[in-house]
Motif scaffolding. Sequence first.
Motif, short mmCIF file in Angstrom:
data_model
loop_
_atom_site.label_atom_id
_atom_site.label_comp_id
_atom_site.label_asym_id
_atom_site.label_seq_id
_atom_site.Cartn_x
_atom_site.Cartn_y
_atom_site.Cartn_z
N CYS A 273 0.87 -1.19 0.00
CA CYS A 273 0.00 0.00 0.00
C CYS A 273 0.90 1.24 0.00
O CYS A 273 1.88 1.30 0.74
N CYS B 219 -6.59 1.97 4.89
CA CYS B 219 -6.21 3.35 4.59
C CYS B 219 -7.31 4.09 3.84
O CYS B 219 -7.48 5.29 4.00
N CYS C 237 0.45 2.83 3.94
CA CYS C 237 0.84 2.13 5.16
C CYS C 237 1.84 1.00 4.95
O CYS C 237 2.36 0.44 5.90
N CYS D 190 -4.63 0.39 0.44
CA CYS D 190 -5.33 -0.75 1.06
C CYS D 190 -6.69 -0.33 1.62
O CYS D 190 -7.00 0.84 1.73
#
Length: 198
Positions: A58, A73, A61, A70
């Motif tokens: 991602c 997030c 993160c 993701c």
Amino acid sequence: MPQNLEPLENLIDQFGRFPGVGRKGATRMAYEVMAMPNEQAMQLAKAIEHAKTDLHRCRVCQDYTSGEICKICASPKRDRSTICVVESPRDIQSIERTHEYNGLYHVLHGLISPMDGVGAEQLCIKELLARLDDTVKEVIMATSPTVEGEATAMYLAKLIKPLGIKTTRLAYGLPVGASLEYADEVTLYRAMQGRGEM
Ligand SMILES: [Zn+2]
């Protein structure tokens, strides 16, 4: 080993690359694969190929995802003021199972470990620092209570505290010296509840 068994030797070498798998274990796994029906062995190979081509980190993160960002997030339901820092994507699964945490995550992809030659620059630390804007009020250090986990948490706290952001650490409940991934849900729940400021 005779030359015509070279592919088997290669398979043993590949399995031997897994952490904690010795020559004996790798040999057993390789022979297990050889004993599988062809179709099953091909499914295994394809599963590895698909996971490695369809998933990546991602952008925010560093957890694994099939999209650019993701699910966590991208979710409007998550509390954006808190970031929980973990060693690996496996730890996110463990914490999510407690249903106790609703903030965001950040995966370091390792811990600082001078013994293993892993320095801070090899972890996803600059990606974490880049996320620390005004919306972030707390960073939780959820690294394992091992020597490496503690050292990494201390290192990050030193970087983050001067920015005026609260840094906390998972506290009691976790067995010292154990890895976060082996903690049961209740233990992890209590540790999250009892986290203390660093
Ligand atoms: Zn993410």
